[in-house]
Design an enzyme around this catalytic site. Structure first.
Site, mmCIF file in Angstrom:
data_model
loop_
_atom_site.group_PDB
_atom_site.id
_atom_site.type_symbol
_atom_site.label_atom_id
_atom_site.label_comp_id
_atom_site.label_asym_id
_atom_site.label_seq_id
_atom_site.Cartn_x
_atom_site.Cartn_y
_atom_site.Cartn_z
ATOM 1 N N HIS A 192 43.886 49.077 4.095
ATOM 2 C CA HIS A 192 43.951 47.861 3.262
ATOM 3 C C HIS A 192 42.799 47.836 2.246
ATOM 4 O O HIS A 192 42.403 46.763 1.772
ATOM 5 C CB HIS A 192 43.893 46.588 4.116
ATOM 6 C CG HIS A 192 44.894 46.549 5.225
ATOM 7 N ND1 HIS A 192 46.207 46.164 5.039
ATOM 8 C CD2 HIS A 192 44.776 46.893 6.533
ATOM 9 C CE1 HIS A 192 46.853 46.242 6.188
ATOM 10 N NE2 HIS A 192 46.023 46.692 7.108
ATOM 11 N N SER A 240 32.919 54.975 -24.508
ATOM 12 C CA SER A 240 33.462 53.784 -25.161
ATOM 13 C C SER A 240 33.003 53.751 -26.613
ATOM 14 O O SER A 240 31.870 54.118 -26.918
ATOM 15 C CB SER A 240 32.983 52.527 -24.430
ATOM 16 O OG SER A 240 33.177 51.374 -25.221
ATOM 17 N N LYS A 248 29.084 53.543 -21.099
ATOM 18 C CA LYS A 248 30.321 53.793 -20.362
ATOM 19 C C LYS A 248 30.606 55.279 -20.180
ATOM 20 O O LYS A 248 30.385 56.095 -21.056
ATOM 21 C CB LYS A 248 31.513 53.145 -21.069
ATOM 22 C CG LYS A 248 31.498 51.625 -21.108
ATOM 23 C CD LYS A 248 31.680 51.006 -19.748
ATOM 24 C CE LYS A 248 33.035 51.286 -19.143
ATOM 25 N NZ LYS A 248 34.143 50.717 -19.950
ATOM 26 N N GLU A 271 42.894 58.488 -14.994
ATOM 27 C CA GLU A 271 43.746 57.347 -15.337
ATOM 28 C C GLU A 271 45.029 57.803 -16.014
ATOM 29 O O GLU A 271 46.105 57.252 -15.767
ATOM 30 C CB GLU A 271 42.983 56.388 -16.242
ATOM 31 C CG GLU A 271 41.843 55.676 -15.538
ATOM 32 C CD GLU A 271 40.989 54.829 -16.461
ATOM 33 O OE1 GLU A 271 40.146 54.093 -15.954
ATOM 34 O OE2 GLU A 271 41.163 54.916 -17.701
#
Length: 461
Positions: A156, A277, A283, A290
């Site tokens: 979970h 970024s 970043k 992704e």
């Protein structure tokens, strides 16, 4: 420009209609397979005395010359000739003369395209299997290095019990192994020759399909001509297997994304597979992971497209089936690319062992160890479970962990507790002792690695 099939037509289609109906923009990917199939077909025609030796040699040499042109990227195709089959036939005839027109004897574009497609799926399936094995090797190498590296195990997405990091990685090895098994099994259904089925009913020529089957390296041939030209199960299965692969890669990528965040900090993905970024200079985004996660939807879409395409189609060939190739081409390209990127990421990933170790010492993932400890001293497990839950609540209220509680405090809570409890609560002990078959214990994991290596060795032989 007269169509190669235009004998019964009195009017030529307009240019925009030609463009709508043509598939040469994408099925030119099948040029090599089409030439390979034609070479085998020409040889069969000669051996069955349907064409003479002179025509056969002329056709063969012309096809070999076209194959060289394909490899050099020197061929120019025309929408006027619709697809790769008619384009190559026209180019062959231009190259060798009227003998080029004899090649299509006892053959239809229906069984021709099915044969090309089978050859393509067979070849690409083997390449995808090779890509999977490269990723498996990368995971095995990492697993060997990190048998005794401990990471929180989750259910979970909540910390559950500590596990060997190698054990976690190997879970994906076995997922990929099942993917590989599905691909290997699917070869039985793509390794079937359609050629010789004609348009739908076979041919009046005295052909020998065994010649083309052996020449093209097929294991078997279709026994029903209608089935041969209308079957696209093998293409659907290719996309289905690819969807499973992408689902597994997507799950793995999600974990890599989580682990590389500051909140986890367990790994660092190489600069080669991350981006920055345009606005925030600090970043480091796990974009490749992704993208792989996102591309799973693209592959699922191809599967649904094929299933929808084939739904309700009557036998035998229908023009709808021209739409079967682009989803497969895109799926194959996507899956191979994703597997390559995943292998690169895993080869260069940096593992923060210290942060993993810190994490398993600052949680309650050893609570089960405490319950087991009490159960081994005669307390029924359900009662032990309740007692440990109360102790965890007390620790949360005091902002400490189970290893921070003193022996005296434990004895007040349960007189059966002895000093050996602290060793039992150690994350290393918790993992080390779980040596049941398939468990996360260090010895069990080493046995698992041995089994994985043996599996790879058998596969490579």
């Amino acid at each position: 420009m007269k169509k190669l099939w235009g004998g019964r037509f009195s009017k030529q289609p307009e240019e925009w209609v030609d463009e709508f109906g043509a598939s040469i923009s994408f099925d030119q990917q099948l040029a090599s397979q089409d030439i390979k199939g034609s070479l085998a077909h020409a040889k069969m025609l000669f051996q069955c005395k349907i064409i003479d030796e002179s025509a056969y040699e002329n056709i063969k040499n012309g096809l070999l010359s076209l194959q060289s042109d394909v490899e050099e990227g020197e061929l120019t195709y025309s929408v006027k000739y619709e697809d790769i089959h008619l384009n190559l036939e026209k180019l062959l005839t231009d190259k060798i003369g009227p003998d080029g027109g004899k090649l299509h004897t006892a053959r239809s574009r229906n069984d021709q395209v099915a044969t090309d497609f089978h050859l393509y799926v067979k070849e690409e399936t083997l390449l995808i299997i090779a890509h999977i094995e490269e990723l498996q090797k990368s995971l095995l190498n990492l697993a060997e290095e990190h048998v005794e590296t401990i990471i929180p195990g989750y259910t979970h997405l909540q910390r559950a019990q500590p596990v060997s990091f190698a054990h976690h990685l190997l879970a994906y090895f076995w997922m990929l192994d099942r993917d590989k098994g599905r691909l290997q099994d699917s070869l039985k259904r793509s390794d079937i020759l359609p050629l010789g089925a004609g348009a739908l009913a076979g041919t009046t020529f005295d052909i020998d399909r065994n010649i083309t089957m052996n020449e093209l390296g097929f294991r078997d041939k279709y026994l029903n001509s209608l089935d041969a030209v209308s079957d696209r199960d093998f293409a659907i299965e290719c996309c289905s297997n690819a969807s499973m692969i992408m689902m597994h890669l997507s799950r793995f990528c999600e974990e890599l994304i989580l682990w590389s965040s500051e909140e986890f900090g367990f790994i660092e993905i190489s600069d080669s597979f991350t981006t920055g970024s345009s606005m925030m200079p600090q970043k480091k985004n796990p974009d490749m992971a992704e993208l792989i996660r996102g591309k799973s939807g693209r592959v699922y879409g191809s599967l649904i497209s094929l299933l929808t395409l084939m739904k309700g189609l009557p036998l035998a060939y229908n023009k709808d089936m021209q739409e079967d190739k682009e989803p497969v081409f895109d799926t194959v390209k996507t899956v191979k690319g994703c597997l390559s990127i995943m292998t690169g990421m895993m080869n260069e990933v940096k593992i923060h062992v210290d942060k993993m170790n810190k994490a398993v010492h600052q949680d309650f993932s050893n609570a089960t160890e405490l319950a087991d400890y009490l159960a081994k001293r005669g307390i029924p497990f359900r009662e032990a479970h309740e007692l440990v839950g109360q102790m965890v609540l007390q620790c949360i209220q005091k902002e400490c962990y189970l290893l921070d509680v003193t022996l005296d405090e434990y004895k007040e809570w349960c007189p059966l507790v002895e000093n050996d409890l602290f060793e039992a609560l150690s994350p290393k002990t918790a993992v080390e002792r779980r040596n049941s078959e398939g468990g996360t214990g260090f010895e069990a994991v080493r046995q698992q690695i041995d089994a994985a290596q043996s599996k790879m060795a058998v596969s490579n032989n």
